[in-house]
Scaffold this active site. Structure first.
Site, PDB file in Angstrom:
ATOM      1  N   SER A  16       0.834  -1.206   0.000  1.00 46.98           N
ATOM      2  CA  SER A  16       0.000   0.000   0.000  1.00 46.98           C
ATOM      3  C   SER A  16       0.872   1.262   0.000  1.00 46.98           C
ATOM      4  O   SER A  16       0.489   2.289  -0.570  1.00 46.98           O
ATOM      5  CB  SER A  16      -0.968   0.000   1.186  1.00 46.98           C
ATOM      6  OG  SER A  16      -0.282   0.119   2.403  1.00 46.98           O
ATOM      7  N   ASN A  17       2.039   1.197   0.613  1.00 45.45           N
ATOM      8  CA  ASN A  17       2.949   2.354   0.554  1.00 45.45           C
ATOM      9  C   ASN A  17       3.505   2.540  -0.854  1.00 45.45           C
ATOM     10  O   ASN A  17       3.655   3.665  -1.324  1.00 45.45           O
ATOM     11  CB  ASN A  17       4.077   2.206   1.576  1.00 45.45           C
ATOM     12  CG  ASN A  17       3.619   2.575   2.973  1.00 45.45           C
ATOM     13  OD1 ASN A  17       3.476   3.750   3.300  1.00 45.45           O
ATOM     14  ND2 ASN A  17       3.338   1.568   3.789  1.00 45.45           N
ATOM     15  N   ARG A  94      13.202  -8.067   4.908  1.00 44.88           N
ATOM     16  CA  ARG A  94      14.551  -8.621   4.980  1.00 44.88           C
ATOM     17  C   ARG A  94      15.488  -7.579   5.561  1.00 44.88           C
ATOM     18  O   ARG A  94      15.362  -6.393   5.240  1.00 44.88           O
ATOM     19  CB  ARG A  94      15.059  -8.994   3.587  1.00 44.88           C
ATOM     20  CG  ARG A  94      14.281 -10.089   2.949  1.00 44.88           C
ATOM     21  CD  ARG A  94      14.574 -11.388   3.648  1.00 44.88           C
ATOM     22  NE  ARG A  94      13.761 -12.451   3.106  1.00 44.88           N
ATOM     23  CZ  ARG A  94      13.738 -13.668   3.622  1.00 44.88           C
ATOM     24  NH1 ARG A  94      14.474 -13.963   4.678  1.00 44.88           N
ATOM     25  NH2 ARG A  94      12.985 -14.592   3.094  1.00 44.88           N
ATOM     26  N   ILE A  95      16.420  -8.054   6.355  1.00 46.37           N
ATOM     27  CA  ILE A  95      17.414  -7.127   6.899  1.00 46.37           C
ATOM     28  C   ILE A  95      18.545  -7.000   5.885  1.00 46.37           C
ATOM     29  O   ILE A  95      19.070  -8.007   5.411  1.00 46.37           O
ATOM     30  CB  ILE A  95      17.920  -7.641   8.264  1.00 46.37           C
ATOM     31  CG1 ILE A  95      16.757  -7.615   9.257  1.00 46.37           C
ATOM     32  CG2 ILE A  95      19.090  -6.799   8.752  1.00 46.37           C
ATOM     33  CD1 ILE A  95      17.054  -8.271  10.577  1.00 46.37           C
ATOM     34  N   LEU A  96      18.865  -5.764   5.545  1.00 48.51           N
ATOM     35  CA  LEU A  96      19.958  -5.535   4.604  1.00 48.51           C
ATOM     36  C   LEU A  96      21.272  -5.532   5.381  1.00 48.51           C
ATOM     37  O   LEU A  96      21.371  -4.894   6.431  1.00 48.51           O
ATOM     38  CB  LEU A  96      19.749  -4.195   3.902  1.00 48.51           C
ATOM     39  CG  LEU A  96      18.497  -4.148   3.005  1.00 48.51           C
ATOM     40  CD1 LEU A  96      18.175  -2.718   2.595  1.00 48.51           C
ATOM     41  CD2 LEU A  96      18.660  -5.040   1.780  1.00 48.51           C
ATOM     42  N   ASN A 110      13.413   4.146   5.069  1.00 51.60           N
ATOM     43  CA  ASN A 110      12.498   3.084   5.524  1.00 51.60           C
ATOM     44  C   ASN A 110      11.312   3.746   6.225  1.00 51.60           C
ATOM     45  O   ASN A 110      11.420   4.867   6.719  1.00 51.60           O
ATOM     46  CB  ASN A 110      13.218   2.154   6.508  1.00 51.60           C
ATOM     47  CG  ASN A 110      12.337   0.992   6.946  1.00 51.60           C
ATOM     48  OD1 ASN A 110      11.596   0.415   6.141  1.00 51.60           O
ATOM     49  ND2 ASN A 110      12.381   0.652   8.221  1.00 51.60           N
ATOM     50  N   HIS A 112       8.576   2.851   9.355  1.00 57.08           N
ATOM     51  CA  HIS A 112       8.377   1.904  10.446  1.00 57.08           C
ATOM     52  C   HIS A 112       7.085   2.259  11.175  1.00 57.08           C
ATOM     53  O   HIS A 112       6.840   3.441  11.455  1.00 57.08           O
ATOM     54  CB  HIS A 112       9.572   1.961  11.401  1.00 57.08           C
ATOM     55  CG  HIS A 112       9.466   0.978  12.523  1.00 57.08           C
ATOM     56  ND1 HIS A 112       9.749  -0.358  12.349  1.00 57.08           N
ATOM     57  CD2 HIS A 112       9.077   1.134  13.802  1.00 57.08           C
ATOM     58  CE1 HIS A 112       9.536  -0.992  13.494  1.00 57.08           C
ATOM     59  NE2 HIS A 112       9.129  -0.107  14.398  1.00 57.08           N
ATOM     60  N   ASP A 148      16.124  -0.418  12.448  1.00 57.55           N
ATOM     61  CA  ASP A 148      15.153   0.610  12.879  1.00 57.55           C
ATOM     62  C   ASP A 148      15.792   1.690  13.761  1.00 57.55           C
ATOM     63  O   ASP A 148      15.148   2.225  14.669  1.00 57.55           O
ATOM     64  CB  ASP A 148      13.983  -0.040  13.654  1.00 57.55           C
ATOM     65  CG  ASP A 148      13.209  -1.030  12.799  1.00 57.55           C
ATOM     66  OD1 ASP A 148      13.213  -0.872  11.574  1.00 57.55           O
ATOM     67  OD2 ASP A 148      12.615  -1.960  13.369  1.00 57.55           O
ATOM     68  N   GLN A 174      -1.416   3.173   8.869  1.00 63.88           N
ATOM     69  CA  GLN A 174      -1.198   3.075   7.422  1.00 63.88           C
ATOM     70  C   GLN A 174      -1.696   4.336   6.708  1.00 63.88           C
ATOM     71  O   GLN A 174      -1.029   4.834   5.801  1.00 63.88           O
ATOM     72  CB  GLN A 174      -1.872   1.825   6.869  1.00 63.88           C
ATOM     73  CG  GLN A 174      -1.081   0.571   7.264  1.00 63.88           C
ATOM     74  CD  GLN A 174      -0.639  -0.249   6.062  1.00 63.88           C
ATOM     75  OE1 GLN A 174      -1.451  -0.619   5.250  1.00 63.88           O
ATOM     76  NE2 GLN A 174       0.642  -0.539   5.972  1.00 63.88           N
TER      77      GLN A 174
HETATM   78  C1  GRF Z   1       3.922  -0.748   6.853  1.00 67.68           C
HETATM   79  O1  GRF Z   1       3.094  -0.694   7.986  1.00 67.68           O
HETATM   80  C2  GRF Z   1       5.311  -0.311   7.191  1.00 67.68           C
HETATM   81  O2  GRF Z   1       5.368   0.572   8.254  1.00 67.68           O
HETATM   82  C3  GRF Z   1       5.989  -1.594   7.577  1.00 67.68           C
HETATM   83  O3  GRF Z   1       5.415  -2.574   6.758  1.00 67.68           O
HETATM   84  C4  GRF Z   1       4.110  -2.177   6.376  1.00 67.68           C
HETATM   85  C5  GRF Z   1       4.031  -2.288   4.892  1.00 67.68           C
HETATM   86  O4  GRF Z   1       2.728  -2.147   4.413  1.00 67.68           O
HETATM   87  N1  GRF Z   1       7.416  -1.443   7.433  1.00 67.68           N
HETATM   88  P1  GRF Z   1       2.449  -2.111   2.863  1.00 67.68           P
HETATM   89  O5  GRF Z   1       3.013  -3.384   2.254  1.00 67.68           O
HETATM   90  O6  GRF Z   1       3.093  -0.890   2.300  1.00 67.68           O
HETATM   91  O7  GRF Z   1       0.947  -2.071   2.744  1.00 67.68           O
END
Ligand code: GRF
Length: 216
Positions: A16-17, A94-96, A110, A112, A148, A174
């Site tokens: 969704s992001n 995944r952790i980079l 990123n 969070h 993070d 979100q």
């Molecule tokens: C988001 O809540 C973000 O903060 C976290 O993972 C989620 C990703 O959501 N890192 P989407 O896949 O963008 O809907």
């Protein structure tokens, strides 16, 4: 006028992001173009968003027990082959590794789902409820080798209502993510946001604390 920023979005899930970022770029709210979407999960729903926008996609799973360093190097090469200038992590699970992060100084963002430094890691909404936190939200930050923990750029914040549930917190967070992430990437694309010696700068001035977007 400067060339549009070439950025990549890395996902693992529903994206969704990614959708918010692609929409903002298409509408001219980000002076940039998503040139590649990478998922480590072949079934990630976000890949469909990318395809609908005509954005090239790549799937690079990291199999259990496989060589993480080689996988990171391959990601790095793929990103460079696409002329990527900024890496945007959007639900990438995944952790980079530190080598990878070190090769992209000030060029990985990123998002969070908590008000960092509170609640690093997973299950942030549940932990907010368990702790009785009065406020909750999300944070866009530059990525550093520690999980993070990189310098924060902007936070979306709201008051936790007494009847809040994990589901309601997820939805509120979100909603705010889709506002603050395109804003931060837009700043970067416009040359307004940089990381200098581990200090976030906005419009050429050090940012002593993240920008706060308060929501009712
Ligand atoms: C988001 O809540 C973000 O903060 C976290 O993972 C989620 C990703 O959501 N890192 P989407 O896949 O963008 O809907």
């Amino acid at each position: 006028m400067a060339e549009p920023l070439r950025f990549a979005v890395l996902i693992s899930g529903r994206g969704s992001n990614l959708l918010a970022l692609a929409t903002a770029a298409a509408a001219g709210r980000i002076a940039g173009q998503i040139v590649l979407v990478i998922s480590d999960q072949p079934q990630a729903g976000g890949l469909d968003h990318a395809r609908r926008f005509g954005i090239p996609t790549a799937v690079r799973p990291l199999a259990r027990g496989s060589d993480r360093a080689a996988w990171s190097r391959e990601l790095d090469a793929l990103l460079r082959a696409h002329g990527v200038e900024l890496i945007v992590l959007a639900g990438f699970m995944r952790i980079l590794d530190p080598d990878f992060v070190g090769r992209w100084p000030g060029r990985i963002l990123n998002i969070h789902p908590s008000l960092l430094p509170r609640h690093r890691g997973l299950h942030t909404h549940r932990r907010v409820l368990e702790a009785g936190d009065p406020v909750h939200g999300c944070t866009v930050h530059f990525v550093s080798p520690e999980l993070d923990a990189g310098p924060a750029v902007i936070q979306g914040r709201f008051a936790v209502q007494p009847d809040a549930t994990e589901e309601s917190l997820t939805a509120r967070v979100q909603q705010l993510e889709h506002i603050i992430y395109p804003r931060a990437v837009g700043w970067f694309a416009g040359g307004r946001l940089t990381l200098v010696d581990s200090v976030v700068q906005l419009d050429g001035r050090p940012l002593p604390a993240p920008v706060i977007e308060d929501s009712a």
